[in-house]
Design an enzyme around this catalytic site. Structure first.
Site, mmCIF file in Angstrom:
data_model
loop_
_atom_site.group_PDB
_atom_site.id
_atom_site.type_symbol
_atom_site.label_atom_id
_atom_site.label_comp_id
_atom_site.label_asym_id
_atom_site.label_seq_id
_atom_site.Cartn_x
_atom_site.Cartn_y
_atom_site.Cartn_z
ATOM 1 N N LYS A 183 0.834 -1.205 0.000
ATOM 2 C CA LYS A 183 0.000 0.000 0.000
ATOM 3 C C LYS A 183 0.872 1.261 0.000
ATOM 4 O O LYS A 183 2.088 1.181 0.090
ATOM 5 C CB LYS A 183 -0.964 -0.026 1.186
ATOM 6 C CG LYS A 183 -1.886 -1.269 1.183
ATOM 7 C CD LYS A 183 -2.900 -1.271 0.027
ATOM 8 C CE LYS A 183 -3.461 -2.641 -0.319
ATOM 9 N NZ LYS A 183 -4.383 -3.206 0.655
HETATM 10 C C1 LIG Z 1 -5.337 -4.393 0.876
HETATM 11 C C2 LIG Z 1 -6.799 -4.296 0.924
HETATM 12 C C3 LIG Z 1 -7.524 -4.745 2.031
HETATM 13 C C4 LIG Z 1 -6.887 -5.469 3.177
HETATM 14 O O1 LIG Z 1 -5.856 -4.774 3.779
HETATM 15 P P1 LIG Z 1 -4.914 -5.546 4.859
HETATM 16 O O2 LIG Z 1 -4.250 -4.449 5.602
HETATM 17 O O3 LIG Z 1 -3.957 -6.365 4.042
HETATM 18 O O4 LIG Z 1 -5.788 -6.382 5.693
HETATM 19 C C5 LIG Z 1 -8.888 -4.546 2.051
HETATM 20 N N1 LIG Z 1 -9.520 -3.953 1.030
HETATM 21 C C6 LIG Z 1 -8.864 -3.521 -0.060
HETATM 22 C C7 LIG Z 1 -9.617 -2.836 -1.150
HETATM 23 C C8 LIG Z 1 -7.492 -3.696 -0.158
HETATM 24 O O5 LIG Z 1 -6.841 -3.279 -1.241
#
Ligand SMILES: *Cc1c(COP(=O)(O)O)cnc(C)c1O
Length: 381
Positions: A183
């Site tokens: 992210k």
């Molecule tokens: C990455 C992501 C998640 C989950 O995030 P984590 O921190 O890995 O649990 C949920 N929704 C979307 C749209 C994502 O891209």
């Protein structure tokens, strides 16, 4: 191929952040404690003073946010057919039923189709700001007001994104951020819930740590009391200080990360313009600031190959292309549980079959980007 493998994402972590992790470990306090408290304070300030709760992941955040709404069996939560599976999984884990709505040309939920999906059982709308592009929130919050629904925004890809001049998380109902390494900023694994609803805050504080009404730091610090009560059977979704040590250096760097991503995205748009084999990202007409978490192209019929062939051929060029995502309704569990047919959400289906995420991260060089585009030209002809 002599060139090194180029991944589609790579975290960008400063020496200061690494030193902070080491200092945290040396301090003797590595789990939830002063660094998490500081990171939460910084997250709160970043989101206009609204309350921030740090957690082990965004998945945990989505689950706890929905649990805090106290869904009853059969309660429905409306979301998009094109998202990461955590969005749907957490609706089910919180006792709800996901109701899907197809996407529009921007790849975000088609807000014009949401009202038709609302039933007497609908409790919440869960929009996803896909790729870092804000959903049309005015339309969503107008519907929520009209039908008395809660809104849990899946901002996992969208920390720092703006909608009509306002930062996501600085207004609205409940927002959930992710700090997964792919992210726009990272704590290794991690997430946060942002809200100013005092009842939701209280419920999440209990749910994230065993149902205990007081956190471990208070219990074990010199000034804390050893006594606590258990008010419900909670989870273990707290963030560690080792993770927050990264976060307190990543958050101040986020603006620069987004600027670097934006430059790279603009160059991709320029270099790939007019290629018959590709559809480029479409932007909405309302004012927004994209955080460019992903740069997604879609193969057209003119590409003359499937997405999977394209991915395999790019891999031969030592270039990693991401797949975000296959349409949610096509996964076997969801298909079998809800009887969803492929063409129930035709735009998400088609996008999910053709979508590719090109390498994009703040330290991607111009040279590397040109290499990606050259390889794409060779592969697509
Ligand atoms: C990455 C992501 C998640 C989950 O995030 P984590 O921190 O890995 O649990 C949920 N929704 C979307 C749209 C994502 O891209």
């Amino acid at each position: 191929m002599t060139e090194e493998f180029l991944p589609f994402a790579r975290p960008c972590i400063s020496e200061e952040a690494i030193a902070e992790v080491v200092a945290c470990i040396r301090s003797g306090w590595i789990t939830t404690g002063p660094r998490v408290a500081r990171f939460e304070q910084m997250l709160s300030e970043y989101h206009g003073g609204r309350h921030a709760l740090a957690l082990s992941s965004a998945t945990a955040g989505l689950q706890l946010a929905l649990l805090a709404l106290d869904l009853k069996d059969g309660d429905e939560v409306i979301t998009t057919a094109l998202t990461f599976v955590a969005t749907l999984n957490t609706i089910m884990l919180a006792g709800g039923k996901p109701v899907l709505v197809d996407i529009d040309e921007t790849l975000n939920i088609d807000v014009s189709k949401i009202e038709a999906a609302i039933t007497p059982r609908t409790r919440a709308i869960m929009p996803v700001h896909f790729t870092g592009l804000s959903v049309d929130l005015d339309a969503i919050y107008a519907l929520a007001k009209k039908h008395k629904l809660r809104v849990v925004e899946d901002c996992a890809q969208a920390i720092g994104t703006e909608y009509k001049g306002k930062r996501l998380g600085s207004f609205g109902d409940i927002q959930v951020m992710s700090f997964h390494p792919n992210k726009n900023m990272t704590t290794g694994e991690g997430g946060a819930v942002i809200t100013d609803d005092a009842d939701v805050i209280k419920r999440i504080e209990r749910l994230r740590f065993h149902g205990i009404d007081r956190d471990a730091f208070n219990r074990f610090a010199k000034t804390g009391s050893q006594e606590y009560d258990v008010v419900l059977p909670g989870y273990k979704y707290n963030m560690m200080d080792m993770q927050a040590a990264l976060g307190i250096h990543q958050l101040p760097a986020l603006q620069g990360f987004i600027e670097a991503r934006t430059k790279l995205a603009e160059r991709y748009l320029e270099l790939l313009k007019g290629w018959p084999g590709l559809d480029l990202p479409q932007l909405p007409t309302y004012a927004n600031r994209h955080s460019w978490h992903l740069f997604t192209v879609r193969l057209t019929d003119a590409a003359g190959m499937t997405r999977d062939t394209f991915l395999a051929k790019m891999k031969e060029h030592n270039i990693g292309i991401g797949l975000h995502y296959q349409a949610s309704h096509t996964f076997s569990f969801y298909r079998d549980t809800f009887g969803w047919q492929p063409n129930d959400f035709p735009k998400a289906l088609r996008a999910g079959e053709r979508i590719c995420s090109l390498p994009l991260f703040p330290t991607l060089t111009e040279q590397e980007q040109v290499r990606v585009v050259k390889s794409m030209k060779q592969v697509l002809g």
